[in-house]
Scaffold this motif. Structure first.
Motif: not given
Length: 247
Positions: A29-31, A55-65
């Motif tokens: 669940t990414v924001h 790029a924004t979604l990519r960073a959010a995926v790594w951050r949440q994972a």
């Protein structure tokens, strides 16, 4: 997308994360700004490596994972860490295949294992809020694969000199050797020159039956095997004595 062999470590991680088609799969669940997006494992990978990456979604995926993986309890099932490793895998294949092409003696399974260990070790040092968290994890795994491959190719197998010398120099005293009961021994003493035989040779033959009460039938064959051909060089002096007799 490139995959590994069915028996490889990477393939096992694929099966563990994806599971059966009708099974439960982990999700993120990414924001992204005001939006909250629920992503399956495949959708998460597509956000990281797809042709139209955000790029924004990519960073959010790594951050949440990474955040969820680091918050797992020590006695948890490790699903969060496994998902991070699975997300890193596509970033490793190019270097994996390059190493295997350069050095065929490097074992693929060992390379995959080294990469996974590197990701798990780097996960504890990764900054979820960093500018390139995924790039950091991929770089650590790639560097460890290259380091392992170079170390393996520099290893040259050598003979255990000590053990080899010990085995070569080990001798058995004549009295300790096995002697056939009621048998004959043939000893060949080499002539005093450097070429040819360099040690006394011993042939033993049991006397299975007697010829006229004198020598065993096998003795003739034994002497024929031990003697030299008329045109051959002299290799030593042949002495025949009963087994165990004094020299």
């Amino acid at each position: 997308m490139t995959t590994t062999g069915p028996g490889g470590v990477f393939a096992r991680i694929d099966r563990s994360v994806l599971g059966p088609p009708d099974g439960t799969r982990p999700s993120l669940t990414v924001h992204v700004g005001p939006r909250t997006v629920l992503l399956s494992p495949e959708e998460s990978r597509k956000a990281l490596y797809g042709a139209r990456r955000d790029a924004t979604l990519r960073a959010a995926v790594w951050r949440q994972a990474v955040t969820e993986a680091r918050q797992e309890p020590p006695d948890g099932d490790g699903a969060g860490r496994l998902l991070v490793v699975w997300l890193v895998l596509p970033g490793l294949y190019r270097n994996l295949h390059r190493i295997l092409r350069l050095w065929r003696r490097v074992d693929r399974a060992d390379l995959e294992a080294e990469a996974i260990l590197a990701v798990l070790a780097a996960l504890d040092a990764a900054d979820p809020e960093g500018p390139d968290t995924g790039g950091f994890l991929i770089k650590e795994a790639v560097n460890r694969m290259w380091a392992y491959a170079k170390r393996v190719t520099r290893e040259i197998p050598v003979v255990d000199v000590g053990a080899f010398a010990e085995a070569r120099n080990a001798t058995v005293a004549p009295e300790e050797g096995t002697r056939p009961p009621e048998g004959w021994e043939v000893h060949i003493t080499p002539p005093p020159r450097r070429e040819g035989v360099c040690a006394t040779l011993r042939f033993a033959e049991p006397r299975r039956r007697r010829d006229g009460g004198r020598t065993g039938t096998g003795l003739t064959d034994l002497v024929l095997r031990a003697r030299r051909h008329e045109e051959a060089d002299l290799i030593g002096t042949l002495v025949l004595r009963p087994a165990g007799a004094r020299r």
